[in-house]
Scaffold this active site. Structure first.
Site: not given
Ligand code: UT7
Length: 322
Positions: A108, A242, A272
């Site tokens: 990215c 980004h 993204n």
């Molecule tokens: O260009 C580089 C590309 N990558 C990035 O920029 C990614 C950077 N990271 C992020 O943007 C964030 O970490 C995410 C958007 C990917 C995730 O957000 P988060 O606030 O860090 O959530 P998390 O991974 O801590 O997950 C929280 C909860 C989990 O459930 P439990 O374990 O609390 O029950 C996940 O399973 O949210 C759940 N979850 C979802 N729920 C609904 C993860 N994805 C989803 C979803 N819909 N799409």
């Protein structure tokens, strides 16, 4: 070096968050509150090379140059259907360009890497007019049964023409090996000698880890490049970051203590789009006349690797003949 032309192209198909709930255990409210993303454009009828050509043609046209004036083409791309030839080779002749060309994979942060390389070519007079195109189809390397990754990405292309000038003030690019936090693995052919069974792995990402790495690295880049150039956050008129997650952008903004208006975003519409994201943002803002002449811009991106890039540039207004 300075930017004298911009272009972008997005696929026609718009996918709303609600449209994903039919096959993913997700919701519009989760996606918007955790990322800011509301829709994304995904390739369906078009090909990535068509998008790349459309964005690049628009950039050349707005630069006032002819395709034959371009003397180097750099394409930033993470993956597309062809391993070889390069995407830059595929789009070169259809664009009417006749010059050396190469692809780079800076994830990215690829646009920032491309700018840094272009600056080295231009400042050493190896090239005068360079076309940089970032064309990305991350939707094609996600697992669409996995809510953790597939909701985040969109496809798109953006381009700029850069030439000799006094726009760019400084660059900072960094790299570090963190293979485990973000990877997409494609299987290669087997040989009679190496029978290791290879498997294609759709994008694997430890979201939380990437989030933390991204915020930390971007803050370091921004602080370092500002300090090196005797600038403060207040001296920057616009931060073009980004477009991955609104919360990442907000964390960087809060660290800098700068107002929201200085951080334009379009990830709400496009998700993204990997290395194309800053280019699409620049093109949209520039065409809408929202980047004032002589304003100071700070560009910053992070990506799988882990790689980052940042740059400071003074903007010269571009006239578009619509
Ligand atoms: O260009 C580089 C590309 N990558 C990035 O920029 C990614 C950077 N990271 C992020 O943007 C964030 O970490 C995410 C958007 C990917 C995730 O957000 P988060 O606030 O860090 O959530 P998390 O991974 O801590 O997950 C929280 C909860 C989990 O459930 P439990 O374990 O609390 O029950 C996940 O399973 O949210 C759940 N979850 C979802 N729920 C609904 C993860 N994805 C989803 C979803 N819909 N799409």
């Amino acid at each position: 070096m300075k930017i004298i032309g911009t272009g972008s192209a997005l696929p026609e198909k718009v996918v709303y968050n609600d449209m994903l709930t039919g096959f993913l255990d997700t919701s519009d409210s989760w996606i918007t509150t955790r990322t800011g993303i509301q829709t994304r454009h995904l390739l369906s009828k078009e090909t990535l090379s068509e998008l790349a050509i459309t964005s690049a043609s628009a950039a050349i046209q707005s630069s006032g140059l002819q395709p034959s004036d371009i003397d180097y083409l750099i394409c930033s791309n993470v993956a597309n259907s062809y391993v070889t030839p390069s995407l830059s080779s595929i789009i070169l002749s259809p664009l009417g360009c006749c010059c050396p060309c190469t692809d780079l994979n800076g994830a990215c942060a690829g646009f920032l890497y491309a700018l840094d390389i272009a600056d080295a070519f231009i400042s050493t007079h190896r090239a005068k007019n360079i076309l940089i195109v970032a064309a990305e189809e991350p939707s094609r390397f996600c697992n669409w049964h996995e809510r953790e990754t597939s909701v985040l990405f969109g496809d798109g292309a953006g381009a700029v023409v850069v030439t000799e000038g006094n726009g760019f003030v400084d660059f900072r690019v960094t790299a570090d090996t963190h293979t485990d936090v973000l990877y997409y693995k494609r299987s290669l052919e087997t040989t009679p000698y190496d029978r290791v069974e290879e498997k294609t792995m759709p994008l694997v990402m430890q979201g939380r880890e990437v989030f933390k790495l991204a915020v930390r690295a971007c803050i370091k880049d921004v602080d370092t490049i500002l300090e090196k150039n005797n600038l403060t956050g207040d001296d920057i008129d616009m931060y073009l970051l980004h477009q991955a997650n609104l919360r990442i952008i907000d964390s960087i903004r809060e660290h800098l203590g700068q107002p929201k208006e200085k951080f334009p975003t379009n990830l709400q519409k496009y998700g993204n789009t990997s290395s194309a994201s800053i280019l699409i943002l620049i093109d949209e803002l520039s065409r809408e006349g929202l980047i004032p002449d002589q304003s100071t811009l700070l560009l910053s991106a992070f990506g799988g690797g882990f790689v980052t890039g940042a740059a400071i540039t003074k903007w010269s207004k571009i006239e578009y003949n619509s």
